[in-house]
Design a protein around this motif. Sequence first.
Motif, PDB file in Angstrom:
ATOM      1  N   ILE A 164     -28.444  17.610  11.727  1.00  8.63           N
ATOM      2  CA  ILE A 164     -27.172  17.375  12.993  1.00  8.63           C
ATOM      3  C   ILE A 164     -26.107  16.346  12.301  1.00  8.63           C
ATOM      4  CG2 ILE A 164     -28.981  17.444  14.843  1.00  8.63           C
ATOM      5  CD1 ILE A 164     -29.231  14.260  14.626  1.00  8.63           C
ATOM      6  N   GLY A 165     -26.051  16.080  10.871  1.00  7.86           N
ATOM      7  CA  GLY A 165     -25.025  15.109  10.525  1.00  7.86           C
ATOM      8  C   GLY A 165     -24.793  14.995   9.116  1.00  7.86           C
ATOM      9  N   PHE A 166     -23.658  15.029   8.340  1.00  8.00           N
ATOM     10  CA  PHE A 166     -23.534  14.867   7.310  1.00  8.00           C
ATOM     11  C   PHE A 166     -22.117  14.472   6.777  1.00  8.00           C
ATOM     12  CE2 PHE A 166     -22.093  16.722   3.098  1.00  8.00           C
ATOM     13  CZ  PHE A 166     -22.917  16.302   2.259  1.00  8.00           C
ATOM     14  N   SER A 167     -21.959  13.483   5.765  1.00 11.47           N
ATOM     15  CA  SER A 167     -20.703  13.284   5.384  1.00 11.47           C
ATOM     16  C   SER A 167     -20.612  12.988   3.807  1.00 11.47           C
ATOM     17  CB  SER A 167     -20.258  11.637   6.048  1.00 11.47           C
ATOM     18  OG  SER A 167     -21.249  10.918   5.443  1.00 11.47           O
ATOM     19  N   ALA A 168     -19.430  13.424   3.309  1.00  8.14           N
ATOM     20  CA  ALA A 168     -19.202  13.264   1.858  1.00  8.14           C
ATOM     21  C   ALA A 168     -17.659  12.856   1.772  1.00  8.14           C
ATOM     22  CB  ALA A 168     -19.527  14.696   1.441  1.00  8.14           C
ATOM     23  N   SER A 169     -17.512  12.061   0.699  1.00 10.74           N
ATOM     24  CA  SER A 169     -16.149  11.465   0.463  1.00 10.74           C
ATOM     25  C   SER A 169     -15.363  12.007  -0.619  1.00 10.74           C
ATOM     26  CB  SER A 169     -16.318   9.924   0.574  1.00 10.74           C
ATOM     27  OG  SER A 169     -17.114   9.634  -0.469  1.00 10.74           O
ATOM     28  N   GLU A 170     -16.170  12.483  -1.525  1.00 10.29           N
ATOM     29  CA  GLU A 170     -15.460  12.762  -2.962  1.00 10.29           C
ATOM     30  C   GLU A 170     -15.678  14.317  -3.208  1.00 10.29           C
ATOM     31  OE1 GLU A 170     -13.269  10.753  -4.340  1.00 10.29           O
ATOM     32  OE2 GLU A 170     -13.697   9.183  -3.156  1.00 10.29           O
ATOM     33  N   VAL A 171     -16.335  14.883  -2.324  1.00 12.89           N
ATOM     34  CA  VAL A 171     -16.655  16.218  -2.587  1.00 12.89           C
ATOM     35  C   VAL A 171     -15.198  17.178  -2.950  1.00 12.89           C
ATOM     36  CG1 VAL A 171     -17.871  18.306  -1.788  1.00 12.89           C
ATOM     37  CG2 VAL A 171     -18.862  16.242  -1.407  1.00 12.89           C
ATOM     38  N   THR A 172     -15.369  18.090  -3.987  1.00  7.87           N
ATOM     39  CA  THR A 172     -14.325  18.888  -4.006  1.00  7.87           C
ATOM     40  C   THR A 172     -14.835  20.531  -3.526  1.00  7.87           C
ATOM     41  OG1 THR A 172     -14.951  19.307  -6.441  1.00  7.87           O
ATOM     42  CG2 THR A 172     -13.285  17.463  -6.126  1.00  7.87           C
ATOM     43  N   ARG A 173     -15.910  20.803  -3.630  1.00 11.94           N
ATOM     44  CA  ARG A 173     -16.370  22.016  -3.299  1.00 11.94           C
ATOM     45  C   ARG A 173     -17.568  22.110  -2.445  1.00 11.94           C
ATOM     46  NH1 ARG A 173     -19.538  26.386  -5.139  1.00 11.94           N
ATOM     47  NH2 ARG A 173     -18.827  28.423  -4.591  1.00 11.94           N
ATOM     48  N   ILE A 174     -17.704  23.099  -1.351  1.00 13.13           N
ATOM     49  CA  ILE A 174     -18.809  23.122  -0.629  1.00 13.13           C
ATOM     50  C   ILE A 174     -19.427  24.595  -1.175  1.00 13.13           C
ATOM     51  CG2 ILE A 174     -20.131  23.556   1.537  1.00 13.13           C
ATOM     52  CD1 ILE A 174     -17.747  21.612   2.519  1.00 13.13           C
ATOM     53  N   GLY A 175     -20.748  24.909  -1.841  1.00 10.43           N
ATOM     54  CA  GLY A 175     -21.056  25.667  -2.540  1.00 10.43           C
ATOM     55  C   GLY A 175     -21.423  27.043  -1.443  1.00 10.43           C
ATOM     56  N   ASP A 176     -21.688  28.306  -1.930  1.00 14.10           N
ATOM     57  CA  ASP A 176     -22.242  29.338  -1.087  1.00 14.10           C
ATOM     58  C   ASP A 176     -23.376  28.995  -0.195  1.00 14.10           C
ATOM     59  OD1 ASP A 176     -20.143  30.607  -2.596  1.00 14.10           O
ATOM     60  OD2 ASP A 176     -21.288  31.695  -3.894  1.00 14.10           O
ATOM     61  N   HIS A 177     -23.453  29.407   0.730  1.00 12.81           N
ATOM     62  CA  HIS A 177     -24.599  29.323   1.581  1.00 12.81           C
ATOM     63  C   HIS A 177     -25.073  27.883   1.954  1.00 12.81           C
ATOM     64  CE1 HIS A 177     -24.909  33.681   1.106  1.00 12.81           C
ATOM     65  NE2 HIS A 177     -24.771  33.389  -0.205  1.00 12.81           N
ATOM     66  N   ALA A 178     -24.249  26.887   1.605  1.00 13.11           N
ATOM     67  CA  ALA A 178     -24.613  25.508   1.578  1.00 13.11           C
ATOM     68  C   ALA A 178     -25.235  25.207   2.893  1.00 13.11           C
ATOM     69  CB  ALA A 178     -23.408  24.671   1.262  1.00 13.11           C
ATOM     70  N   PHE A 179     -24.602  25.694   4.032  1.00 12.13           N
ATOM     71  CA  PHE A 179     -25.139  24.935   5.379  1.00 12.13           C
ATOM     72  C   PHE A 179     -25.485  26.214   6.199  1.00 12.13           C
ATOM     73  CE2 PHE A 179     -22.473  21.530   3.791  1.00 12.13           C
ATOM     74  CZ  PHE A 179     -23.223  20.458   4.159  1.00 12.13           C
ATOM     75  N   GLU A 180     -25.567  27.250   5.605  1.00  9.07           N
ATOM     76  CA  GLU A 180     -25.983  28.624   6.331  1.00  9.07           C
ATOM     77  C   GLU A 180     -27.334  28.402   7.298  1.00  9.07           C
ATOM     78  OE1 GLU A 180     -26.480  33.527   5.879  1.00  9.07           O
ATOM     79  OE2 GLU A 180     -26.471  32.329   4.081  1.00  9.07           O
ATOM     80  N   ASN A 181     -27.103  29.026   8.481  1.00 13.94           N
ATOM     81  CA  ASN A 181     -28.063  28.838   9.409  1.00 13.94           C
ATOM     82  C   ASN A 181     -28.807  27.394   9.856  1.00 13.94           C
ATOM     83  OD1 ASN A 181     -28.423  31.774   9.554  1.00 13.94           O
ATOM     84  ND2 ASN A 181     -29.662  31.666   7.676  1.00 13.94           N
ATOM     85  N   CYS A 182     -27.813  26.444   9.858  1.00  5.47           N
ATOM     86  CA  CYS A 182     -28.173  25.008  10.132  1.00  5.47           C
ATOM     87  C   CYS A 182     -27.569  25.094  11.740  1.00  5.47           C
ATOM     88  CB  CYS A 182     -27.287  24.167   9.366  1.00  5.47           C
ATOM     89  SG  CYS A 182     -27.958  23.930   7.774  1.00  5.47           S
ATOM     90  N   SER A 183     -28.437  25.641  12.744  1.00  9.83           N
ATOM     91  CA  SER A 183     -28.210  25.939  13.955  1.00  9.83           C
ATOM     92  C   SER A 183     -27.671  24.746  14.828  1.00  9.83           C
ATOM     93  CB  SER A 183     -29.191  26.645  14.442  1.00  9.83           C
ATOM     94  OG  SER A 183     -30.489  26.139  14.580  1.00  9.83           O
ATOM     95  N   SER A 184     -28.110  23.610  14.365  1.00 11.93           N
ATOM     96  CA  SER A 184     -28.024  22.213  15.362  1.00 11.93           C
ATOM     97  C   SER A 184     -26.774  21.550  14.549  1.00 11.93           C
ATOM     98  CB  SER A 184     -29.307  21.333  15.458  1.00 11.93           C
ATOM     99  OG  SER A 184     -30.335  22.201  15.999  1.00 11.93           O
ATOM    100  N   PHE A 185     -26.310  21.842  13.486  1.00 11.12           N
ATOM    101  CA  PHE A 185     -25.238  21.298  12.798  1.00 11.12           C
ATOM    102  C   PHE A 185     -23.641  21.226  13.259  1.00 11.12           C
ATOM    103  CE2 PHE A 185     -22.545  20.854   8.832  1.00 11.12           C
ATOM    104  CZ  PHE A 185     -22.540  19.529   8.341  1.00 11.12           C
ATOM    105  N   PRO A 186     -23.365  20.292  13.744  1.00  5.60           N
ATOM    106  CA  PRO A 186     -21.811  20.059  14.381  1.00  5.60           C
ATOM    107  C   PRO A 186     -20.775  20.357  13.646  1.00  5.60           C
ATOM    108  CG  PRO A 186     -22.563  17.937  14.128  1.00  5.60           C
ATOM    109  CD  PRO A 186     -23.540  18.945  13.505  1.00  5.60           C
ATOM    110  N   GLY A 187     -20.925  20.444  11.993  1.00  2.94           N
ATOM    111  CA  GLY A 187     -19.706  20.627  11.373  1.00  2.94           C
ATOM    112  C   GLY A 187     -19.601  19.290  10.431  1.00  2.94           C
ATOM    113  N   VAL A 188     -18.820  19.557   9.276  1.00  7.26           N
ATOM    114  CA  VAL A 188     -18.290  18.410   8.395  1.00  7.26           C
ATOM    115  C   VAL A 188     -17.004  17.768   8.622  1.00  7.26           C
ATOM    116  CG1 VAL A 188     -17.972  17.828   5.985  1.00  7.26           C
ATOM    117  CG2 VAL A 188     -19.728  19.569   6.872  1.00  7.26           C
ATOM    118  N   ASN A 189     -16.786  16.302   8.538  1.00  6.82           N
ATOM    119  CA  ASN A 189     -15.586  15.915   8.378  1.00  6.82           C
ATOM    120  C   ASN A 189     -15.008  15.868   7.109  1.00  6.82           C
ATOM    121  OD1 ASN A 189     -15.495  14.863  11.154  1.00  6.82           O
ATOM    122  ND2 ASN A 189     -16.659  13.057  10.515  1.00  6.82           N
TER     123      ASN A 189
END
Length: 296
Positions: free
Chosen positions: A19-44
């Motif tokens: 239901i939550g995640f934060s990252a401050s220095e990430v340059t890339r989000i990989g393939d399928h990284a959050f796929e099918n996370c049905s309760s996940f509201p997204g990333v800032n």
Amino acid sequence: LGFTSEIPDGFFLNCSSLIGFSASEVTRIGDHAFENCSSFPGVNFPSSLTSIGKEAFANCIDIKGLDFPSSITEIDDGAYRGCYNIYHAHLPLKLTKISNHCFAGCRKLGTVTIHNKVKEIEEYAFFECHGLHSIKFINSITKIGDHAFDSAWLREVTTPDRVTVIPQYCFANNHYLKNAVISDKVTEICNYAFSDCTSLKSIEIPKTTKIGEHTFSGCPENMRRSRPPKNPFAHPPVHSSSPTEKSNKTGIDDKRAELMKISDDSVTQKDDKSTELKKKETIKKIDKKPAKAKKA
């Protein structure tokens, strides 16, 4: 969790309770990284992020809106496929293409902001986006892929000025589409491009555009297809005489010619009479002169 530069491929795949995640220095989000996370509201998204991988957030049905930082240059195929609760997406300023299936199945997506770096909208990019009632095409777009807006529910369409081909099934199954205007740069509308647009009332197509097979199959029979003139500001054609006017003119000319002939004949006759009279007067004068006496 700490990530220095990248969230690895499939790292949170199928984590339905995330239901939550934060990252401050990430340059890339990989393939399928959050796929099918049905309760996940997204990333800032951090301002360092430049790339979102293939199907990275596919079927994340709890994501509601997307506001990307300007640093992002790539959103890969199917990144938000099946996220049917997304209602708006403000695309990154530096994005150059909207990839295959990027927003396919985002049924509530109603607002998309496209910036002038985008040159291509790929296949199925907005497939089944039922909430998409309008889209403003910018002139930087040069290519639209097959099925790109298939089963979206657009109301009106005006194609971009630099697009030359409307591909197959591009606007098919847009059941609420009423009016379409095809740019005069379009040379071909491919097979089934507007098929089953059951509410389509009118479409303007350039005179030189080639139309494929079944392009309008399933559209209303009384749909109006017009081909506007190449230059709407051109001078009107020079008026040509109607057959009646030509006939009248010919008759008048014939009468004039006849009158001229009669006039010429009259002058000739007068000249002949005048010459005859002169001859008679000359003969009379000769007859009246006395004969000269002969010398002895």
